[in-house]
Design a protein around this motif. Structure first.
Motif, PDB file in Angstrom:
ATOM      1  N   ALA A 101      21.770  -1.139 146.671  1.00  0.00           N
ATOM      2  CA  ALA A 101      21.666  -1.974 145.469  1.00  0.00           C
ATOM      3  C   ALA A 101      21.695  -1.119 144.207  1.00  0.00           C
ATOM      4  O   ALA A 101      20.893  -1.275 143.285  1.00  0.00           O
ATOM      5  N   LEU A 102      22.649  -0.215 144.159  1.00  0.00           N
ATOM      6  CA  LEU A 102      22.768   0.764 143.076  1.00  0.00           C
ATOM      7  C   LEU A 102      23.444   0.161 141.844  1.00  0.00           C
ATOM      8  O   LEU A 102      24.364  -0.635 141.958  1.00  0.00           O
ATOM      9  N   THR A 103      22.999   0.589 140.667  1.00  0.00           N
ATOM     10  CA  THR A 103      23.669   0.267 139.417  1.00  0.00           C
ATOM     11  C   THR A 103      24.166   1.558 138.787  1.00  0.00           C
ATOM     12  O   THR A 103      23.401   2.512 138.664  1.00  0.00           O
ATOM     13  N   TYR A 104      25.435   1.591 138.394  1.00  0.00           N
ATOM     14  CA  TYR A 104      26.018   2.782 137.778  1.00  0.00           C
ATOM     15  C   TYR A 104      26.039   2.605 136.253  1.00  0.00           C
ATOM     16  O   TYR A 104      25.123   2.994 135.556  1.00  0.00           O
ATOM     17  N   THR A 105      27.047   1.965 135.726  1.00  0.00           N
ATOM     18  CA  THR A 105      27.101   1.720 134.282  1.00  0.00           C
ATOM     19  C   THR A 105      26.517   0.363 133.902  1.00  0.00           C
ATOM     20  O   THR A 105      26.172   0.131 132.742  1.00  0.00           O
ATOM     21  N   GLY A 106      26.441  -0.556 134.864  1.00  0.00           N
ATOM     22  CA  GLY A 106      25.946  -1.899 134.584  1.00  0.00           C
ATOM     23  C   GLY A 106      26.982  -2.822 133.977  1.00  0.00           C
ATOM     24  O   GLY A 106      26.697  -4.000 133.721  1.00  0.00           O
ATOM     25  N   GLU A 107      28.200  -2.326 133.763  1.00  0.00           N
ATOM     26  CA  GLU A 107      29.242  -3.146 133.144  1.00  0.00           C
ATOM     27  C   GLU A 107      29.561  -4.369 134.011  1.00  0.00           C
ATOM     28  O   GLU A 107      29.834  -4.250 135.187  1.00  0.00           O
ATOM     29  N   GLY A 108      29.508  -5.545 133.396  1.00  0.00           N
ATOM     30  CA  GLY A 108      29.844  -6.777 134.095  1.00  0.00           C
ATOM     31  C   GLY A 108      28.749  -7.336 134.971  1.00  0.00           C
ATOM     32  O   GLY A 108      28.974  -8.315 135.688  1.00  0.00           O
ATOM     33  N   SER A 109      27.547  -6.752 134.933  1.00  0.00           N
ATOM     34  CA  SER A 109      26.455  -7.207 135.800  1.00  0.00           C
ATOM     35  C   SER A 109      25.828  -8.489 135.264  1.00  0.00           C
ATOM     36  O   SER A 109      25.274  -8.493 134.158  1.00  0.00           O
ATOM     37  N   PRO A 110      25.858  -9.594 136.014  1.00  0.00           N
ATOM     38  CA  PRO A 110      25.215 -10.830 135.537  1.00  0.00           C
ATOM     39  C   PRO A 110      23.701 -10.704 135.445  1.00  0.00           C
ATOM     40  O   PRO A 110      23.078 -11.255 134.536  1.00  0.00           O
ATOM     41  N   THR A 111      23.100  -9.965 136.374  1.00  0.00           N
ATOM     42  CA  THR A 111      21.651  -9.790 136.340  1.00  0.00           C
ATOM     43  C   THR A 111      21.218  -9.034 135.095  1.00  0.00           C
ATOM     44  O   THR A 111      20.263  -9.426 134.405  1.00  0.00           O
ATOM     45  N   LEU A 112      21.926  -7.953 134.777  1.00  0.00           N
ATOM     46  CA  LEU A 112      21.549  -7.164 133.605  1.00  0.00           C
ATOM     47  C   LEU A 112      21.866  -7.891 132.301  1.00  0.00           C
ATOM     48  O   LEU A 112      21.187  -7.689 131.290  1.00  0.00           O
ATOM     49  N   SER A 137      12.573 -15.018 142.554  1.00  0.00           N
ATOM     50  CA  SER A 137      13.873 -14.910 141.885  1.00  0.00           C
ATOM     51  C   SER A 137      14.655 -13.678 142.333  1.00  0.00           C
ATOM     52  O   SER A 137      15.887 -13.653 142.249  1.00  0.00           O
ATOM     53  N   ILE A 138      13.962 -12.656 142.813  1.00  0.00           N
ATOM     54  CA  ILE A 138      14.650 -11.468 143.331  1.00  0.00           C
ATOM     55  C   ILE A 138      15.576 -11.854 144.474  1.00  0.00           C
ATOM     56  O   ILE A 138      16.668 -11.301 144.638  1.00  0.00           O
ATOM     57  N   PHE A 139      15.146 -12.854 145.252  1.00  0.00           N
ATOM     58  CA  PHE A 139      15.905 -13.287 146.423  1.00  0.00           C
ATOM     59  C   PHE A 139      16.920 -14.381 146.096  1.00  0.00           C
ATOM     60  O   PHE A 139      17.874 -14.576 146.849  1.00  0.00           O
ATOM     61  N   THR A 140      16.718 -15.106 145.004  1.00  0.00           N
ATOM     62  CA  THR A 140      17.553 -16.278 144.728  1.00  0.00           C
ATOM     63  C   THR A 140      18.530 -16.100 143.571  1.00  0.00           C
ATOM     64  O   THR A 140      19.469 -16.871 143.432  1.00  0.00           O
ATOM     65  N   ARG A 141      18.339 -15.087 142.732  1.00  0.00           N
ATOM     66  CA  ARG A 141      19.095 -14.989 141.483  1.00  0.00           C
ATOM     67  C   ARG A 141      20.585 -14.745 141.703  1.00  0.00           C
ATOM     68  O   ARG A 141      21.396 -15.028 140.820  1.00  0.00           O
ATOM     69  N   ASP A 142      20.983 -14.232 142.856  1.00  0.00           N
ATOM     70  CA  ASP A 142      22.403 -13.979 143.119  1.00  0.00           C
ATOM     71  C   ASP A 142      23.127 -15.205 143.664  1.00  0.00           C
ATOM     72  O   ASP A 142      24.316 -15.140 143.982  1.00  0.00           O
ATOM     73  N   GLY A 143      22.404 -16.319 143.798  1.00  0.00           N
ATOM     74  CA  GLY A 143      23.039 -17.551 144.243  1.00  0.00           C
ATOM     75  C   GLY A 143      23.151 -17.702 145.745  1.00  0.00           C
ATOM     76  O   GLY A 143      23.805 -18.610 146.227  1.00  0.00           O
ATOM     77  N   HIS A 144      22.508 -16.828 146.518  1.00  0.00           N
ATOM     78  CA  HIS A 144      22.540 -16.908 147.977  1.00  0.00           C
ATOM     79  C   HIS A 144      21.129 -16.731 148.518  1.00  0.00           C
ATOM     80  O   HIS A 144      20.866 -15.834 149.316  1.00  0.00           O
ATOM     81  N   GLY A 145      20.222 -17.589 148.047  1.00  0.00           N
ATOM     82  CA  GLY A 145      18.844 -17.511 148.479  1.00  0.00           C
ATOM     83  C   GLY A 145      18.658 -17.684 149.968  1.00  0.00           C
ATOM     84  O   GLY A 145      17.684 -17.184 150.545  1.00  0.00           O
TER      85      GLY A 145
END
Length: 257
Positions: A101-112, A137-145
């Motif tokens: 679950a790595l973030t590099y630049t964060g570009e385009g991230s809906p969560t960020l 919300s950690i488990f549900t925020r990506d739309g696949h709870g």
């Protein structure tokens, strides 16, 4: 209570699965970074990613004094950034590195993008409140709870909230304002990148851009069916299998060096 009965059944299933598998060969260490869980919370700091990498250094230094020359490291989400930064600083201490679950630049991230809306609030305090809705919300925020078992989600929330009603703001500030925090060009150790198929913390392209820059040819990128929480998903055994197969790779007989 129905939930308690479900938890009992879940515990039985887990025990049966563990007993059916051969015992692993790892001496596992897991610790609370400063400001989290049972760790010290006296210093007025926001416990950012760099502070977490310092915490890893303290743990590995202790292990080194016990005779452990190198460690294999796994980190997830902000833990991946902490582990990656430590490995960048002290590659001689890291045998193998797994970043989930790595973030590099964060570009385009809906969560960020959502998190960035509250950046002034995070910067105004060293801690942020947490409650059961936030943990869920950690488990549900990506739309696949449904990728996670509700019983596991509630048990996880119980464990988190039993320790704290707030957490440091440092990683949230870092991930919305200071990315990139880890430079893949400087990450010299063998590295595994693990990504949940629907993880909203980073786009797939962002992760690929990080992966292709890793200089060590002993590297792997694996996409798993799931979201942000691979170790707490219904498919957790897939995540463990990926991690174990990377950590248990045979030593190289020829490197071309």
């Amino acid at each position: 209570m129905p939930v308690a009965k479900d938890l009992d059944r879940a515990g039985i299933r887990v025990r049966e699965q563990l007993e059916a598998r051969p015992r692993s060969r790892y001496d596992n260490w897991c610790f609370d970074c400063e400001g989290y869980g049972k760790s010290d919370k006296k210093r007025p700091i926001n416990a950012d990613v760099a502070t977490g990498a310092d915490d890893i250094a303290a743990v590995v230094d202790y292990m080194n004094r016990q005779g452990v020359s190198k460690v294999m490291m796994y980190g997830s989400s902000s833990g991946a950034l902490r582990a990656g930064l430590y490995a960048q600083r002290q590659p001689e201490r890291v045998a193998r590195l797994a970043l989930d679950a790595l973030t590099y630049t964060g570009e385009g991230s809906p969560t960020l993008a959502e998190r960035r809306k509250r950046l002034p609030q995070y910067k105004a305090s060293n801690r942020r409140p947490i409650d059961r809705a936030m943990v869920r919300s950690i488990f549900t925020r990506d739309g696949h709870g449904d990728a996670a078992d509700p019983v596991v989600v509630e048990a996880f929330a119980d464990a988190v909230l039993a320790l704290d009603n707030s957490m440091p703001t440092g990683t949230y500030v870092d991930m919305t304002e200071k990315l990139p925090l880890v430079d893949p060009d400087k990450l010299k150790v063998p590295t595994l990148i693990m990504r949940g198929q629907w993880d909203g913390i980073a786009t797939f392209q962002d992760v690929v851009n990080f992966f292709v820059k890793l200089p060590n040819p002993d590297k792997q990128l694996t996409v798993m069916p799931g979201a942000h929480t691979s170790m707490r998903s219904r498919n957790y055994q897939r995540a463990y299998h990926v991690l174990d197969s990377f950590f248990d790779r045979p030593a190289l007989q020829y490197t071309g060096a």
